[in-house]
Design an enzyme around this catalytic site. Structure first.
Site, PDB file in Angstrom:
ATOM      1  N   LEU A  21       0.829  -1.217   0.000  1.00  0.00           N
ATOM      2  CA  LEU A  21       0.000   0.000   0.000  1.00  0.00           C
ATOM      3  C   LEU A  21       0.855   1.256   0.000  1.00  0.00           C
ATOM      4  O   LEU A  21       0.345   2.365  -0.149  1.00  0.00           O
ATOM      5  CB  LEU A  21      -0.895   0.011   1.253  1.00  0.00           C
ATOM      6  CG  LEU A  21      -2.031  -1.008   1.245  1.00  0.00           C
ATOM      7  CD1 LEU A  21      -2.616  -1.155   2.636  1.00  0.00           C
ATOM      8  CD2 LEU A  21      -3.115  -0.590   0.248  1.00  0.00           C
ATOM      9  N   SER A  22       2.166   1.109   0.181  1.00  0.00           N
ATOM     10  CA  SER A  22       3.026   2.295   0.289  1.00  0.00           C
ATOM     11  C   SER A  22       2.997   3.163  -0.972  1.00  0.00           C
ATOM     12  O   SER A  22       2.958   4.394  -0.856  1.00  0.00           O
ATOM     13  CB  SER A  22       4.457   1.876   0.637  1.00  0.00           C
ATOM     14  OG  SER A  22       4.463   1.273   1.903  1.00  0.00           O
ATOM     15  N   LYS A  71      15.221  -5.205   6.095  1.00  0.00           N
ATOM     16  CA  LYS A  71      15.368  -4.113   7.078  1.00  0.00           C
ATOM     17  C   LYS A  71      16.702  -4.193   7.839  1.00  0.00           C
ATOM     18  O   LYS A  71      17.257  -3.180   8.211  1.00  0.00           O
ATOM     19  CB  LYS A  71      14.198  -4.111   8.054  1.00  0.00           C
ATOM     20  CG  LYS A  71      12.897  -3.610   7.430  1.00  0.00           C
ATOM     21  CD  LYS A  71      11.793  -3.530   8.467  1.00  0.00           C
ATOM     22  CE  LYS A  71      10.497  -3.061   7.855  1.00  0.00           C
ATOM     23  NZ  LYS A  71       9.412  -2.959   8.832  1.00  0.00           N
ATOM     24  N   ALA A 133       9.838 -10.565  19.119  1.00  0.00           N
ATOM     25  CA  ALA A 133      11.073  -9.868  19.487  1.00  0.00           C
ATOM     26  C   ALA A 133      11.897  -9.631  18.222  1.00  0.00           C
ATOM     27  O   ALA A 133      13.118  -9.573  18.262  1.00  0.00           O
ATOM     28  CB  ALA A 133      11.852 -10.698  20.502  1.00  0.00           C
ATOM     29  N   GLY A 135      12.302  -7.344  14.361  1.00  0.00           N
ATOM     30  CA  GLY A 135      12.580  -5.944  14.043  1.00  0.00           C
ATOM     31  C   GLY A 135      11.442  -5.009  14.453  1.00  0.00           C
ATOM     32  O   GLY A 135      11.683  -3.938  15.035  1.00  0.00           O
ATOM     33  N   ALA A 136      10.207  -5.400  14.181  1.00  0.00           N
ATOM     34  CA  ALA A 136       9.080  -4.518  14.511  1.00  0.00           C
ATOM     35  C   ALA A 136       8.921  -4.397  16.025  1.00  0.00           C
ATOM     36  O   ALA A 136       8.686  -3.299  16.545  1.00  0.00           O
ATOM     37  CB  ALA A 136       7.795  -5.055  13.876  1.00  0.00           C
ATOM     38  N   ARG A 157       9.103 -16.859  21.434  1.00  0.00           N
ATOM     39  CA  ARG A 157       9.419 -18.298  21.480  1.00  0.00           C
ATOM     40  C   ARG A 157      10.929 -18.503  21.440  1.00  0.00           C
ATOM     41  O   ARG A 157      11.398 -19.614  21.658  1.00  0.00           O
ATOM     42  CB  ARG A 157       8.753 -19.028  20.310  1.00  0.00           C
ATOM     43  CG  ARG A 157       9.242 -18.575  18.953  1.00  0.00           C
ATOM     44  CD  ARG A 157       8.562 -19.289  17.805  1.00  0.00           C
ATOM     45  NE  ARG A 157       9.013 -18.720  16.535  1.00  0.00           N
ATOM     46  CZ  ARG A 157       8.552 -19.096  15.359  1.00  0.00           C
ATOM     47  NH1 ARG A 157       7.621 -20.022  15.278  1.00  0.00           N
ATOM     48  NH2 ARG A 157       9.023 -18.533  14.264  1.00  0.00           N
TER      49      ARG A 157
HETATM   50  P1  NAP Z   1      10.551 -10.438  12.106  1.00  0.00           P
HETATM   51  O1  NAP Z   1      11.743  -9.578  12.335  1.00  0.00           O
HETATM   52  O2  NAP Z   1      10.627 -11.632  11.223  1.00  0.00           O
HETATM   53  O3  NAP Z   1      10.028 -10.895  13.575  1.00  0.00           O
HETATM   54  C1  NAP Z   1       8.894 -11.691  13.718  1.00  0.00           C
HETATM   55  C2  NAP Z   1       8.717 -12.077  15.186  1.00  0.00           C
HETATM   56  O4  NAP Z   1       7.560 -12.917  15.271  1.00  0.00           O
HETATM   57  C3  NAP Z   1       9.891 -12.887  15.755  1.00  0.00           C
HETATM   58  O5  NAP Z   1       9.992 -12.626  17.143  1.00  0.00           O
HETATM   59  C4  NAP Z   1       9.431 -14.329  15.493  1.00  0.00           C
HETATM   60  O6  NAP Z   1       9.979 -15.262  16.389  1.00  0.00           O
HETATM   61  C5  NAP Z   1       7.941 -14.195  15.778  1.00  0.00           C
HETATM   62  N1  NAP Z   1       7.189 -15.236  15.095  1.00  0.00           N
HETATM   63  C6  NAP Z   1       7.075 -15.442  13.761  1.00  0.00           C
HETATM   64  N2  NAP Z   1       6.277 -16.496  13.496  1.00  0.00           N
HETATM   65  C7  NAP Z   1       5.882 -16.985  14.706  1.00  0.00           C
HETATM   66  C8  NAP Z   1       5.070 -18.070  15.110  1.00  0.00           C
HETATM   67  N3  NAP Z   1       4.464 -18.872  14.213  1.00  0.00           N
HETATM   68  N4  NAP Z   1       4.894 -18.293  16.425  1.00  0.00           N
HETATM   69  C9  NAP Z   1       5.496 -17.490  17.339  1.00  0.00           C
HETATM   70  N5  NAP Z   1       6.287 -16.439  17.029  1.00  0.00           N
HETATM   71  C10 NAP Z   1       6.481 -16.188  15.723  1.00  0.00           C
HETATM   72  O7  NAP Z   1       9.323  -9.581  11.528  1.00  0.00           O
HETATM   73  P2  NAP Z   1       8.978  -8.063  11.858  1.00  0.00           P
HETATM   74  O8  NAP Z   1       9.592  -7.189  10.844  1.00  0.00           O
HETATM   75  O9  NAP Z   1       9.276  -7.840  13.280  1.00  0.00           O
HETATM   76  O10 NAP Z   1       7.400  -8.026  11.585  1.00  0.00           O
HETATM   77  C11 NAP Z   1       6.495  -8.656  12.466  1.00  0.00           C
HETATM   78  C12 NAP Z   1       5.063  -8.418  11.977  1.00  0.00           C
HETATM   79  O11 NAP Z   1       4.757  -7.028  12.055  1.00  0.00           O
HETATM   80  C13 NAP Z   1       4.841  -8.818  10.509  1.00  0.00           C
HETATM   81  O12 NAP Z   1       3.566  -9.393  10.399  1.00  0.00           O
HETATM   82  C14 NAP Z   1       4.891  -7.498   9.766  1.00  0.00           C
HETATM   83  O13 NAP Z   1       4.143  -7.522   8.568  1.00  0.00           O
HETATM   84  C15 NAP Z   1       4.243  -6.574  10.804  1.00  0.00           C
HETATM   85  N6  NAP Z   1       4.645  -5.180  10.622  1.00  0.00           N
HETATM   86  C16 NAP Z   1       3.647  -4.286  10.359  1.00  0.00           C
HETATM   87  C17 NAP Z   1       3.959  -2.944  10.204  1.00  0.00           C
HETATM   88  C18 NAP Z   1       2.851  -1.975   9.933  1.00  0.00           C
HETATM   89  O14 NAP Z   1       3.140  -0.866   9.435  1.00  0.00           O
HETATM   90  N7  NAP Z   1       1.607  -2.292  10.254  1.00  0.00           N
HETATM   91  C19 NAP Z   1       5.284  -2.497  10.326  1.00  0.00           C
HETATM   92  C20 NAP Z   1       6.296  -3.448  10.606  1.00  0.00           C
HETATM   93  C21 NAP Z   1       5.947  -4.793  10.757  1.00  0.00           C
HETATM   94  P3  NAP Z   1      11.334 -16.063  16.019  1.00  0.00           P
HETATM   95  O15 NAP Z   1      12.451 -15.061  16.176  1.00  0.00           O
HETATM   96  O16 NAP Z   1      11.339 -17.146  17.013  1.00  0.00           O
HETATM   97  O17 NAP Z   1      11.170 -16.534  14.598  1.00  0.00           O
END
Ligand code: NAP
Length: 299
Positions: A21-22, A71, A133, A135-136, A157
């Protein structure tokens, strides 16, 4: 009619980006401000990341956003990192200035804005519980701690991955309480429950609840939810996730991921142009656009 040489180029790099959507948000903002600029999404293969960044510099682009999975990978290409990007260890916005790559993270101030302005919740002295835990989660923690949150508990986890940055955050935000509990671990249930119940804000920063991810209930016991709490889900497709539905049905306040997407985009837009757009109006525009094009969903 625009002059191709004077039109500023902005972009998004990630993979995939086709549903993002950006481009809608940024091009809408440029149009509303009469800015001669264009924003395009580019799907980049991981092995082509360096070339893609060099390409932006070579053609004189003005900046770009960075989304999954780059990122963290972009950090090492930056000439200058903002203190937030360095602490969070993730970049989602790049400003290109005289060939130099300046890396920022706008998820941190974006999340604080969404909570404080859109949900009208002062973060000062508050307790925050974050599922995830990655990036977000690190960005949101930085944003709420900068606004005075007293404690942040990460529920993950993989606590071993969180150890290093939890120490970094404790040093940066000394005097605050920053800790970790283990997701779904039966031996950790009491700690998890205490942290969850004392939280003023509960945030989902995992992809659980996204339509492409198999679901399990993040909130293991709905009795832990209180109407005084605010629940914030970063996932925005679907917009009303099971996490937000559970919270809303117990009378708690809810805030969705689209609000963060637009709030963090507003911070990127300000970094690039020095101008502000109205988050509420932009959210309304995105809502109408997504109703017309229901398949769109990316970051
Ligand atoms: P990331 O760096 O990959 O981190 C994901 C986190 O979720 C990690 O702690 C991961 O744990 C955990 N996780 C993933 N799958 C899991 C599962 N099945 N059960 C338990 N824990 C799980 O991703 P991110 O960049 O932080 O993004 C996280 C979410 O936020 C995404 O859905 C992204 O689309 C959303 N987001 C939205 C916005 C927005 O503007 N609305 C902005 C940024 C991010 P492990 O380390 O153990 O894998």
């Amino acid at each position: 009619m625009t002059d191709a040489e004077s039109t500023a180029l902005y972009g998004l790099i990630g993979n995939p980006v086709s549903h993002s959507l950006s481009p809608f948000i940024m091009n809408q903002a440029f149009r509303r401000h009469g800015t001669d600029a264009i924003y395009m999404a580019f799907s980049v293969k991981p092995e082509a990341l360096a070339n893609a960044i060099d390409g932006f510099v070579a053609v004189g682009a003005a900046g770009f956003n960075v989304t999954y999975p780059f990122k963290e990978a972009v950090l090492k290409h930056a000439d200058i990192l903002s203190p937030d990007a360095e602490l969070i260890h993730a970049v989602n916005t790049v400003v290109l200035n005289e060939g130099k790559i300046h890396g920022y993270n706008t998820d941190a101030p974006g999340a604080a804005y969404a909570l404080e302005v859109c949900a009208r919740l002062s973060l000062d002295g508050k307790h925050v519980f974050i599922f995830g835990a990655g990036g977000a989660a690190r960005a949101i923690a930085c944003g709420v701690l900068q606004k005075g949150a007293h404690s942040v508990t990460f529920c993950t986890r993989s606590p071993e991955k969180a150890g290093e940055f939890v120490e970094r955050y404790r040093t940066t935000f000394s005097g605050r309480v920053i800790d970790c509990v283990i997701l779904q671990d039966p031996d950790n249930a009491d700690g998890r429950r205490r942290a969850f119940e004392r939280a003023d804000v509960v945030i989902n920063a995992t992809p659980i609840g996204m339509d492409v991810v198999e679901e399990f209930a993040l909130i293991e016991n709905a009795d832990w939810i209180s109407p005084q709490q605010c629940f914030f889900d970063l996932v925005y497709h679907p917009r009303k996730t099971a996490f937000l539905e559970a919270a809303g049905s117990r009378g708690a306040r809810t805030l969705d991921g689209l609000t963060l997407l637009v709030s963090q985009a507003a911070v990127s837009f300000r970094l690039w142009t020095g101008q502000s757009f109205d988050v509420k109006h932009m959210l309304e525009a995105v809502e109408s656009f997504t109703q017309e094009e229901p398949k769109r969903r990316g970051g």
